[in-house]
Write a protein that holds these residues in place. Structure first.
Motif, PDB file in Angstrom:
ATOM      1  N   LEU A   1       0.746  -1.102  -0.063  1.00 27.38           N
ATOM      2  CA  LEU A   1       0.019   0.056   0.062  1.00 27.38           C
ATOM      3  C   LEU A   1       0.796   1.422   0.040  1.00 27.38           C
ATOM      4  N   GLN A   2       1.823   1.385   0.824  1.00 29.25           N
ATOM      5  CA  GLN A   2       2.771   2.500   0.761  1.00 29.25           C
ATOM      6  C   GLN A   2       3.605   2.627  -0.298  1.00 29.25           C
ATOM      7  N   THR A   3       3.975   1.526  -1.336  1.00 31.00           N
ATOM      8  CA  THR A   3       4.492   1.717  -2.538  1.00 31.00           C
ATOM      9  C   THR A   3       3.478   2.216  -3.507  1.00 31.00           C
ATOM     10  N   LEU A   4       2.427   1.765  -3.544  1.00 22.54           N
ATOM     11  CA  LEU A   4       1.151   1.991  -4.455  1.00 22.54           C
ATOM     12  C   LEU A   4       0.646   3.334  -4.233  1.00 22.54           C
ATOM     13  N   ARG A   5       0.606   3.879  -3.205  1.00 28.07           N
ATOM     14  CA  ARG A   5      -0.226   5.306  -2.970  1.00 28.07           C
ATOM     15  C   ARG A   5       0.657   6.288  -3.861  1.00 28.07           C
ATOM     16  N   PRO A   6       2.103   6.567  -3.569  1.00 26.28           N
ATOM     17  CA  PRO A   6       2.464   7.577  -4.341  1.00 26.28           C
ATOM     18  C   PRO A   6       2.739   7.530  -5.721  1.00 26.28           C
ATOM     19  N   ALA A   7       2.649   6.028  -6.309  1.00 29.69           N
ATOM     20  CA  ALA A   7       2.649   5.973  -7.677  1.00 29.69           C
ATOM     21  C   ALA A   7       1.410   6.187  -8.350  1.00 29.69           C
ATOM     22  N   PHE A   8       0.405   5.631  -7.739  1.00 28.18           N
ATOM     23  CA  PHE A   8      -0.837   6.113  -8.487  1.00 28.18           C
ATOM     24  C   PHE A   8      -1.356   7.477  -8.131  1.00 28.18           C
ATOM     25  N   ASP A   9      -0.928   8.246  -7.081  1.00 26.44           N
ATOM     26  CA  ASP A   9      -0.907   9.779  -7.102  1.00 26.44           C
ATOM     27  C   ASP A   9      -0.355  10.289  -8.323  1.00 26.44           C
ATOM     28  N   ASP A  10       0.756   9.984  -8.243  1.00 25.03           N
ATOM     29  CA  ASP A  10       1.664  10.519  -9.654  1.00 25.03           C
ATOM     30  C   ASP A  10       0.799  10.185 -10.934  1.00 25.03           C
ATOM     31  N   ILE A  11       0.240   9.165 -11.255  1.00 22.59           N
ATOM     32  CA  ILE A  11      -0.279   8.668 -12.480  1.00 22.59           C
ATOM     33  C   ILE A  11      -1.647   9.563 -12.382  1.00 22.59           C
TER      34      ILE A  11
END
Length: 297
Positions: free
Chosen positions: A68-78
């Motif tokens: 979850l901590q990896t995906l949150r910033p990645a999807f926020d950037d998308i």
């Protein structure tokens, strides 16, 4: 990464954030059974359990929390990158979510938005009213509104309102029975209405300042509430003294239903600011919102 992998990870993110298959399915526009099948497939492919399921809630396991901590910033950037494509449009578009107290939402945000929204039909704004110190990153808000003294240092802050003052008030009937306090220490001999603010550690300690001297006073009385309008209603009824923001009480002071005291102990302090993460990409829609709300003396 395969396209279906990205979709599966998006499904996990929704369930982990909502902590509910029902809410996550509604958010994604799919069925609970399809979503459950997707999560089972993700866990099987990764070889670890990502979610702990009970009859009442769903929560991430240790492995799930790390993902979850990896995906949150990645999807926020998308999301930010996709929103940035609106620069190619003739007018700002997109959805923005803001969290603010009721006083800030009604007194500052909505009057500006009522003017902006009709002029930009492709802009959508959601205001979530919450008096607590919301983590706007964790709760996926684009921005929040707080008083200047409560802003986190890693946030960008834009002033959206003037300096504020507190006001201590009581009803004429109350002061018929009690002498008016002349110093904050006199409040120990008065019935006071407490304001409960859980995010500030419980009951609010009334704050005063005069000639550089600061005081925080713990008051006591028969009534406590976390709702300012109800506190003011109780004060007008003679239940005790109240301490609220000046702009919330001035109509009652003007019509005589409340009397102000200790005014010389209520110094101005930094007013409301719009705040957002420093890493947030400035889309045209967000930049429009910031400029519309910016305070100009």
């Amino acid at each position: 990464m395969r396209r279906e992998d990205l979709s599966d990870l998006s499904a996990f993110l929704a369930v982990a954030e909502e902590q509910s298959f029902t809410r996550a399915a509604a958010r994604l526009g799919t069925s609970q059974s399809a979503l459950s099948h997707t999560l089972n497939r993700v866990e099987a492919r990764l070889g670890v359990r990502l979610l702990t399921r009970t009859t009442r809630r769903v929560s991430p396991t240790e492995a799930g929390e790390r993902l979850l901590q990896t995906l949150r910033p990645a999807f926020d950037d998308i999301d930010a990158g996709l929103a940035g494509l609106s620069e190619l449009r003739d007018r700002p578009a997109g959805s923005l979510r803001i969290v603010a107290s009721e006083n800030a939402a009604r007194g500052l945000l909505w009057p500006k938005l009522a003017d902006v929204l009709p002029r930009y039909p492709d802009l959508k704004v959601e205001i979530n009213v919450d008096a607590g110190l919301t983590d706007i990153v964790a709760e996926r808000f684009d921005a929040g509104v707080r008083l200047g003294e409560h802003l986190a240092k890693d946030m960008i802050a834009v002033r959206i309102g003037p300096d504020l003052r507190l006001a201590v008030v009581g009803s004429p009937a109350y002061f018929d029975r009690h002498p008016r306090p002349r110093t904050p220490q006199d409040l120990a001999h008065h019935l006071c209405i407490n304001l409960r603010l859980e995010s500030f550690g419980g009951l609010y300690a009334w704050e005063f300042e005069k000639d550089g001297r600061e005081l925080r006073v713990r008051v006591d009385g028969q009534f406590t509430s976390n709702d300012v309008p109800l506190i003011l209603e109780a004060a007008r009824g003679g239940t005790g003294l109240a301490c609220v923001l000046e702009d919330q009480v001035m109509p009652s002071v003007a019509n005589g239903s409340l009397v102000r005291v200790l005014e010389d102990w209520c110094a101005p302090f930094s007013g409301y600011h719009l705040y957002y993460p420093s890493r947030r990409q400035q889309t045209p829609a967000f930049a429009l919102l910031v400029e519309a709300l910016r305070y100009r003396e």
